[in-house]
Design an enzyme around this catalytic site. Structure first.
Site, PDB file in Angstrom:
ATOM      1  CD  GLU A 413      -2.592   1.548   0.103  1.00 15.89           C
ATOM      2  OE1 GLU A 413      -2.399   2.629  -0.488  1.00 15.89           O
ATOM      3  OE2 GLU A 413      -3.416   0.698  -0.292  1.00 15.89           O
ATOM      4  CG  HIS A 481      -6.487  -3.456  -5.423  1.00 13.04           C
ATOM      5  ND1 HIS A 481      -7.624  -3.796  -4.728  1.00 13.04           N
ATOM      6  CD2 HIS A 481      -6.114  -4.575  -6.077  1.00 13.04           C
ATOM      7  CE1 HIS A 481      -7.914  -5.064  -4.938  1.00 13.04           C
ATOM      8  NE2 HIS A 481      -6.996  -5.563  -5.760  1.00 13.04           N
ATOM      9  CD  GLU A 482      -6.989   1.193  -3.835  1.00  9.47           C
ATOM     10  OE1 GLU A 482      -7.900   0.515  -3.330  1.00  9.47           O
ATOM     11  OE2 GLU A 482      -5.786   0.877  -3.773  1.00  9.47           O
ATOM     12  CD  GLU A 506     -12.371  -2.910  -1.638  1.00 10.38           C
ATOM     13  OE1 GLU A 506     -11.450  -3.560  -1.136  1.00 10.38           O
ATOM     14  OE2 GLU A 506     -12.202  -1.807  -2.193  1.00 10.38           O
TER      15      GLU A 506
END
Length: 704
Positions: A413, A481-482, A506
């Site tokens: 992340e 992701h994102e 999610e």
């Protein structure tokens, strides 16, 4: 009188010279027409048989300092060529892809000195058109700044649309179904408290892929392919004329792209058919991408995995080790909360489960220091991607996973700090290599650093490619992701296995969730550009949330199984907790069996927003797997089994909604039946409201 007639003829000849005849390219029912308007502006139009797909629409690029190609332009030449070839994807829905098109290249020049040049390249396929702008190398044009793109899609009518708001930083919205004349994203953005990002200031802006259905029976999908070194294209909707105009995501200084010739835009794509199933079967976007830049692809493998993830989404544990960076003991060490999910013993539990059931990987989120201060501060140095928490034994867990023939999946992340991630990329991937991690899931939650840049802008577009390239250097596969929504780059970088870039499963964990129609829309929208990490397979559909006991997943259990087939990805997560699977091992068998790489795919029935039935053949095996899903409405879905090999008998294992199944009242009701079938057999699948069915077909051994 003769002199007067001669002057008229000369004037007519000069007008004809100034406005050359239209140029065309076509394949089967699809025809592309290029023309210059009377004032020298380039235009195009597309038809499907006798039906208009895109009426005469403007083309052009606007550059800073009036260097662009917004007209007038003159035609200096053109070429047409035919291409018909095949290629094999490293991983995919089919073993072999045909790349068949007619290409029209149009050479244009500014009439005034210095006469800068631009080419517009059109490729016409049997199921649509792709086109892009190419700047040749030229002395008159070196560095340039794109400030706007004039590309239009003048639609002939007020089509039904499935759309998302145009947002510079996320695609994690629910889809709206409406006429183009009713597009207004201001209410949806205002009410979307789950998405704390900056939204493009255009109430009539929509994201691509944009799925359209015309009243005359045509299905049209508008998107782009090969988005490299350029921002994402969004579309402004003129609600009165139904004309769509390209809007590019800006950078930190308000420009759209910094270029140096030679350069090219992404391909603008229009996929069209009178059958919804053809839209999903199209390989146009993949075909418009460059072949793999990775020569040795033998290390790139598909995978099914479980992970320390859903338990944190539903509030049973947490990513962070301590409450904050200030909660220290007398020796200056972080005081644990006791809720940290990524601890050694818990991870071993997931490794054991994966090994027992033949799943290849275990994702672990929250393993590394930094989660106490990761969100909302627009902070650059949060994670270093190599420092574990005290209760996460990197070396011990790596050895334990290896002994069980399970791969650990790294989680990076970035909290939006792409600059920080790039500074650590080589070290982070070397760390992964050292401890045997073969795959990484990246994340970009929050506002982007460099500050002022956006998830979908040119800088980040290049960043995602840099990550894929660095990962390939270290033989690491990537799940982003994102990130920006995919545009077929999985062909060029086949180690880029999947992306999120949409509203995944999610959202059923921490929000009001997604309606049952959501998964019937995704294949026509988000998945048009590439695989999605949707994280299916939730078995405990009610009562799982620690914060809201009334929260539930808006599908039946059988539909969760079907999603492994209908939502393609070579990276598929069995997203629920091990204990929830252990309570339904008979249904879990389908997740164990279903492959993630395929030799063939047939879309048997489809209608966006309503239903979808897909069947796929396992890679290298005569086994087939079928998924069928519906929206809120119950449905009887007939299925012909003519895709099976003639003369062979198969055992069909049918995982279906129970007689009393309903996504609201009784989502966990399912039944499993078996029968022997051939390619002449037919099935009728009963789909409950919000439900689905999954079927495996395996050859029956011939009697001795």
């Amino acid at each position: 009188m003769k002199k007067y007639l001669l002057l008229l003829l000369l004037a007519g000849h000069q007008a004809a010279a100034q406005t050359p005849a239209p140029l065309t390219a076509h394949l089967d029912k699809v025809k592309l027409t290029f023309a210059l308007s009377a004032d020298g502006r380039p235009t195009y139009a597309v038809t499907y048989g006798t039906k208009p797909v895109v009426n005469t629409s403007r083309l052009g690029l606007v550059f800073q300092d009036k260097q662009g190609f917004d007209g007038p332009l003159t035609l200096t030449g053109s070429e047409v060529k035919d291409v018909d070839e095949t290629w094999q994807p490293v991983l995919g829905e089919v073993k072999t892809i045909r790349n068949h098109y007619q290409q029209l290249t149009v050479h244009l020049r500014q009439p005034a000195a210095p006469g800068r040049r631009v080419d517009v390249v059109f490729r016409v396929f049997a199921d649509g058109v792709g086109f892009r702008y190419e700047l040749p190398r030229q002395l008159a044009l070196g560095n340039c700044v794109v400030t706007d793109e004039l590309t239009e899609f003048a639609l002939p009518a007020d089509h039904q649309a499935f759309w998302l708001p145009a947002d510079y930083d996320t695609n994690e919205y629910l889809y709206t179904k409406s006429r183009l004349s009713a597009v207004d994203n201001s209410a949806q953005v205002k009410n979307s408290t789950e998405i704390a990002v900056r939204v493009a200031p255009d109430a009539q802006g929509v994201a691509t892929p944009l799925m359209l259905k015309a009243d005359n029976g045509l299905y049209v999908n508008i998107h782009e392919a090969a988005q490299v070194d350029y921002p994402a294209m969004q579309l402004h909707v003129d609600r009165a004329s139904h004309r769509l105009t390209a809007r590019l995501v800006p950078d930190a200084v308000g420009s759209k792209a910094f270029w140096h010739a030679p350069a090219s835009t992404p391909w603008r794509t229009i996929i069209v058919s009178d059958k919804a199933t053809d839209i999903l079967a199209s390989k146009l976007i993949l075909n418009l991408n460059e072949p793999s830049k990775i020569v040795d692809t033998g290390w790139i493998k598909p995978m099914k995995f479980v992970g320390v993830w859903w338990e944190m989404q539903v509030g049973r544990s947490d990513w962070k080790y301590a409450e904050s960076l200030d909660t220290l003991d007398a020796r200056g060490r972080l005081l644990p909360t006791g809720r940290h999910g990524a601890n050694t013993q818990n991870v071993k539990r997931y490794i054991d489960f994966a090994a027992q059931h033949g799943l290849g990987g275990v994702l672990v989120e929250g393993w590394n220091v930094g989660w106490e201060d990761w969100f909302g501060n627009w902070k650059e140095r949060v994670f270093d991607f190599v420092t574990p928490y005290p209760d996460f034994d990197v070396a011990g867990l790596s050895a334990y996973a290896k002994s069980k023939n399970v791969s650990l999946i790294m989680h990076h992340e970035t909290s939006g700090a792409a600059t920080n991630y790039e500074q650590h990329l080589d070290t982070a991937y070397a760390f992964m290599n050292h401890y045997g991690y073969s795959s990484v899931k990246t994340g970009y939650v929050g506002r982007i650093i460099p500050r002022g840049e956006h998830h979908d802008g040119q800088w980040m577009s290049n960043h995602y490619v840099r990550v894929a390239e660095m990962a390939a250097k270290h033989h690491v596969t990537v799940d982003m992701h994102e990130a920006v929504r995919p545009t077929g780059l999985s062909r060029t970088y086949p180690n880029w296995l999947a992306s999120e870039a949409g509203r995944g499963n999610e959202y059923n964990a921490f929000s009001t969730g997604s309606p049952p129609a959501h998964e019937t829309i995704l294949p026509f929208t988000r998945l048009m550009g590439g695989p999605m990490d949707y994280t299916p397979g939730i078995f405990r559909l009610q009562g799982y949330s620690a914060s809201d006991p009334k929260r539930q997943v808006h599908t039946t259990l059988a539909k969760q199984l079907a999603l492994y087939v209908t939502l393609y990805s070579p990276l598929q997560m069995a997203a629920d907790l091990p204990e929830n699977y252990e309570a339904h091992l008979d249904a879990f068998q389908f997740i164990k069996d279903v492959p993630t790489d395929w030799d063939d795919t047939h879309i048997l029935a489809a209608e966006p927003g309503d239903y979808l039935t897909t069947v796929r053949q396992a890679k290298g095996r005569d086994e087939w797997y079928l998924g069928s899903i519906t929206n809120e409405s119950a449905r009887q879905q007939p299925v012909k089994l003519d895709f099976l090999t003639p003369g062979r008998r198969y055992e069909a294992i049918i995982y279906a909604d129970g007689p009393d199944a309903d996504w609201q009242r009784n989502p966990a009701s399912y039944q499993i039946t078996r029968q022997v079938v051939t390619n002449k057999s037919k099935l009728t699948l009963r789909l409950a409201p919000g439900g689905g069915a999954a079927v495996s077909f395996k050859p029956v051994a011939a009697k001795q």
